[in-house]
Design a protein around this motif. Structure first.
Motif, PDB file in Angstrom:
ATOM      1  N   LEU A  21      56.003  43.264 170.332  1.00 14.42           N
ATOM      2  CA  LEU A  21      55.642  41.846 170.264  1.00 14.42           C
ATOM      3  C   LEU A  21      55.528  41.237 171.654  1.00 14.42           C
ATOM      4  CD1 LEU A  21      57.858  40.664 167.267  1.00 14.42           C
ATOM      5  CD2 LEU A  21      55.391  41.008 167.284  1.00 14.42           C
ATOM      6  N   SER A  22      56.423  41.618 172.549  1.00 13.40           N
ATOM      7  CA  SER A  22      56.377  41.093 173.915  1.00 13.40           C
ATOM      8  C   SER A  22      55.092  41.527 174.620  1.00 13.40           C
ATOM      9  CB  SER A  22      57.602  41.584 174.691  1.00 13.40           C
ATOM     10  OG  SER A  22      57.570  41.118 176.010  1.00 13.40           O
ATOM     11  N   THR A  37      40.519  26.856 174.394  1.00 11.26           N
ATOM     12  CA  THR A  37      40.393  26.616 172.946  1.00 11.26           C
ATOM     13  C   THR A  37      41.029  27.752 172.166  1.00 11.26           C
ATOM     14  OG1 THR A  37      38.306  25.486 173.378  1.00 11.26           O
ATOM     15  CG2 THR A  37      38.766  26.129 171.108  1.00 11.26           C
ATOM     16  N   GLU A  38      40.782  28.992 172.612  1.00 11.10           N
ATOM     17  CA  GLU A  38      41.394  30.157 171.956  1.00 11.10           C
ATOM     18  C   GLU A  38      42.902  30.133 172.134  1.00 11.10           C
ATOM     19  OE1 GLU A  38      41.645  33.751 169.872  1.00 11.10           O
ATOM     20  OE2 GLU A  38      40.041  32.256 170.040  1.00 11.10           O
ATOM     21  N   PHE A  39      43.352  29.732 173.325  1.00  9.66           N
ATOM     22  CA  PHE A  39      44.802  29.655 173.557  1.00  9.66           C
ATOM     23  C   PHE A  39      45.453  28.640 172.639  1.00  9.66           C
ATOM     24  CE2 PHE A  39      48.343  27.558 175.791  1.00  9.66           C
ATOM     25  CZ  PHE A  39      49.208  28.626 175.868  1.00  9.66           C
ATOM     26  N   ASN A  40      44.793  27.465 172.496  1.00  7.80           N
ATOM     27  CA  ASN A  40      45.350  26.442 171.598  1.00  7.80           C
ATOM     28  C   ASN A  40      45.433  26.947 170.173  1.00  7.80           C
ATOM     29  OD1 ASN A  40      45.670  24.551 173.627  1.00  7.80           O
ATOM     30  ND2 ASN A  40      43.590  23.749 173.396  1.00  7.80           N
ATOM     31  N   ARG A  41      44.499  27.813 169.788  1.00  7.11           N
ATOM     32  CA  ARG A  41      44.480  28.321 168.417  1.00  7.11           C
ATOM     33  C   ARG A  41      45.638  29.268 168.151  1.00  7.11           C
ATOM     34  NH1 ARG A  41      42.510  32.524 165.578  1.00  7.11           N
ATOM     35  NH2 ARG A  41      41.752  33.579 167.438  1.00  7.11           N
ATOM     36  N   ILE A  42      45.984  30.085 169.156  1.00  6.34           N
ATOM     37  CA  ILE A  42      47.033  31.090 168.936  1.00  6.34           C
ATOM     38  C   ILE A  42      48.382  30.666 169.503  1.00  6.34           C
ATOM     39  CG2 ILE A  42      45.316  32.935 168.993  1.00  6.34           C
ATOM     40  CD1 ILE A  42      46.326  33.652 171.778  1.00  6.34           C
ATOM     41  N   ALA A  48      56.005  30.903 167.976  1.00 15.11           N
ATOM     42  CA  ALA A  48      56.863  31.218 166.824  1.00 15.11           C
ATOM     43  C   ALA A  48      57.362  32.655 166.882  1.00 15.11           C
ATOM     44  CB  ALA A  48      56.094  30.965 165.526  1.00 15.11           C
ATOM     45  N   VAL A  49      56.441  33.593 167.146  1.00 12.06           N
ATOM     46  CA  VAL A  49      56.816  35.011 167.180  1.00 12.06           C
ATOM     47  C   VAL A  49      57.826  35.280 168.295  1.00 12.06           C
ATOM     48  CG1 VAL A  49      55.963  37.324 167.704  1.00 12.06           C
ATOM     49  CG2 VAL A  49      54.717  35.874 166.107  1.00 12.06           C
ATOM     50  N   ILE A 289      58.958  31.986 177.647  1.00  9.40           N
ATOM     51  CA  ILE A 289      59.633  32.611 176.499  1.00  9.40           C
ATOM     52  C   ILE A 289      59.376  34.110 176.491  1.00  9.40           C
ATOM     53  CG2 ILE A 289      59.669  32.719 173.980  1.00  9.40           C
ATOM     54  CD1 ILE A 289      59.141  29.730 173.954  1.00  9.40           C
ATOM     55  N   VAL A 290      58.136  34.504 176.792  1.00 11.54           N
ATOM     56  CA  VAL A 290      57.823  35.943 176.836  1.00 11.54           C
ATOM     57  C   VAL A 290      58.647  36.638 177.921  1.00 11.54           C
ATOM     58  CG1 VAL A 290      56.012  37.625 177.345  1.00 11.54           C
ATOM     59  CG2 VAL A 290      55.505  35.658 175.904  1.00 11.54           C
TER      60      VAL A 290
END
Length: 584
Positions: A21-22, A37-42, A48-49, A289-290
């Motif tokens: 996951l990391s 835009t893609e970053f905002n989507r994911i 959360a993950v 967080i990562v």
């Protein structure tokens, strides 16, 4: 220290999933870096993950760290080495991660700042103005042409044909006559554009009445742009109501496409400029967080790696501790420091080898000496019984053979001492009252030495787990030494004291023996527990070595020193043995 484990297989699976996951999160950040835009989507999914992964791993790492620190404070075997190694590995992971994090944030902020660069904004603004100027020029041409057409209209006769001719002459797509009530009076359209006439709104009619014209840029369903012009017809009217001419002109597709591209790019640039700060914070939060999750994984990995690396060393140190006496262990720690467990291990291993060598020598000497003793003694006894001669010769022979037999007995005692030192019998542990055991030893010797004062101070109460026979042997041996040392004292006294002590590893019973004899020779104290170290004229030098061996088998300690009035010996024995079974 036993690190926290649900089970080795389960924890490996969990850690493997978290590592995946990391890495996936970092890859997602990498590919979304050029597309906000893609970053905002994911972003929500990434957060959360990673937050769930972080809080899933945090208790595991926290409990492992707690156990490690607890073992370190308790001074358990190998804990200091494991603690230092885990700290070093964690530090090696922590420092580069922090440096990389801040550099990544810096580069990311610089990259985002390029979006709102002043030169880029000015260039887009100039391009937009240039495009609008080109469109305005085309619109003005359409307005001029439409105004000329309206002047040439004189009435409604043949109006449709007239509109058709003017449309073709001026390259218009559509010409329409509309009255003030927004009714269509006449129109002409090209074959290319079959769409219906777009009727102007009342607002647009009012604007024409005020400003004498209305222009707009309208889009079509196929992404084309049309110039729409609305002007009043001043040369005639219908039923005294004003008439308006509406014209539609096509726009060059390339110009339309460029205008659309500039408008879209400028709008997107405005959105990015508006979102610049939130995007920076979002990137920093997600990356943080990562990185924290990666650090937790690295810290847990350092605990596991240190644990696996230290376990063989621990095992070896435990084995050498069994073979090495506590005095040697104490001197190792004193010389090298408690922190340097590797040096203590090496020195303990050497001491164990030394003790094993002494034991082997003792076995061989006992065997070699014991073999000829029996025939020597028997031969002497036979000579004594069968010799026939003068009384003087017989007296001489009896004295000589008696000396031989006496010295053989001395040698047998020496062989017995060698055997006791070389062979370690199995210990049979049981719980006893140490005070009673001391009193038994005192009673054994006090009858033969009434001139010596014996005393015991019983501060320790309760039972301790020992091999009673072996500890009795220790007490008897030490009492004999103390009695010999007190021979020349005016008022010889031997005092015992028992008390309970505690340290980080448990409870112990301390036995102290004081006498007011001559004490130990200073050059003997350092090596007193090694074989053949003695200051007695006829001593064998094995008594204290055997005592030390027994105390070591009980996982205890013994120390000797001189006090102001004689010798002092301290024995420390654990109240409970870790392994309750008989040990070799």
């Amino acid at each position: 220290m036993e690190t926290f484990r649900l089970s080795s297989i389960k924890i490996r699976k969990i850690v493997s999933v978290l590592i995946f996951l990391s890495i996936a999160s970092l890859i997602a950040l990498l590919f979304s870096d050029d597309d906000p835009t893609e970053f905002n989507r994911i972003q929500v999914s990434l957060l959360a993950v990673n937050i769930l992964s972080f809080f899933a791993l945090l208790p595991v790492v926290a409990l492992s760290a707690k156990n490690l620190f607890h073992d370190y404070k308790q001074k358990k075997l190998g804990a200091k080495l494991r603690f230092r190694m885990a700290l070093a590995f964690s530090g090696l992971a922590l420092i580069p991660a922090i440096v990389i994090f801040f550099f990544a944030i810096n580069f990311m902020n610089k990259g985002i700042s390029v979006w709102s660069d002043a030169d880029v904004e000015k260039g887009l603004s100039d391009a937009l103005m240039l495009g609008r100027s080109a469109l305005d020029e085309r619109i003005q041409d359409g307005l001029f042409a439409t105004s000329n057409i309206s002047i040439q209209l004189k009435g409604m006769e043949n109006i449709t044909q007239l509109l058709e001719n003017q449309r073709k002459e001026n390259d218009a797509i559509q010409l329409s006559l509309i009255d003030a009530d927004l009714r269509l009076l006449a129109s002409s359209s090209s074959q290319v554009d079959q769409s219906s006439v777009r009727v102007p709104t009342a607002f647009e009619i009012n604007q024409v009445a005020l400003k004498q014209s209305w222009t707009s840029l309208d889009s079509t369903t196929d992404d084309r742009y049309l110039i729409r012009v609305l002007v009043p017809v001043i040369s005639f009217s219908l039923n005294e109501k004003p008439i308006y001419l509406q014209a539609l002109y096509s726009l060059d597709p390339k110009l339309s496409m460029m205008a659309y591209s500039v408008e879209e790019t400028y709008a997107r640039y405005g959105m990015l400029s508006f979102m610049k700060t939130p995007i920076q914070y979002s990137y920093a939060l997600t990356l943080g967080i990562v990185v924290m999750l990666s650090l937790l994984l690295a810290i847990y990995g350092s605990f596991e790696f240190a644990d696996r690396l230290v376990k063989p060393i621990e095992s070896l140190e435990k084995q050498t501790d069994k073979k090495t006496d506590s005095e040697q262990n104490f001197s190792n720690k004193k010389e090298y420091g408690e922190e340097d467990e590797i040096a203590v291990l090496v020195n303990s291993f050497m001491a164990a080898q030394k003790e094993a060598a002494w034991s082997d020598v003792a076995k061989r000497m006992a065997h070699e000496i014991n073999n000829p003793l029996t025939p020597i003694q028997l031969s002497a006894e036979r000579i004594q019984k069968k010799f026939i001669g003068s009384p003087q010769e017989k007296e001489f022979i009896e004295a000589s053979t008696k000396t031989i037999i006496t010295q053989v007995d001395v040698l047998r005692d020496l062989v017995s001492a060698f055997s006791n030192f070389a062979e370690r019998e199995k210990l049979s542990f049981s719980k006893i009252d140490i005070n009673n055991l001391i009193e038994e030893s005192i009673q054994l010797f006090s009858r033969q030495h009434e001139n010596i004062s014996f005393d015991i101070k019983k501060d320790h109460t309760g039972l301790i787990e020992v091999d009673a026979n072996k500890i009795q042997q220790v007490l008897n041996n030490l009492l004999l030494n103390a009695i010999d040392a007190c021979n020349q004292a005016e008022k010889p006294a031997i005092n015992f004291e028992t008390k309970t002590t505690k340290n980080n590893s448990g409870k112990y019973c301390q036995i102290t023996i004081n006498d007011n004899g001559q004490g130990f020779d200073e050059d003997i104290i350092k090596n007193a527990f090694e074989p053949y170290q003695t200051s007695k004229e006829h001593g064998k030098g094995l008594g204290l070595a055997i005592v030390k061996s027994i105390i070591d088998e009980h996982k205890g300690e013994i120390n000797i020193d001189n006090s102001n009035v004689g010798a002092i010996i301290k024995i420390i024995l654990p109240i409970e043995q870790e392994n309750r079974e008989s040990v070799q």
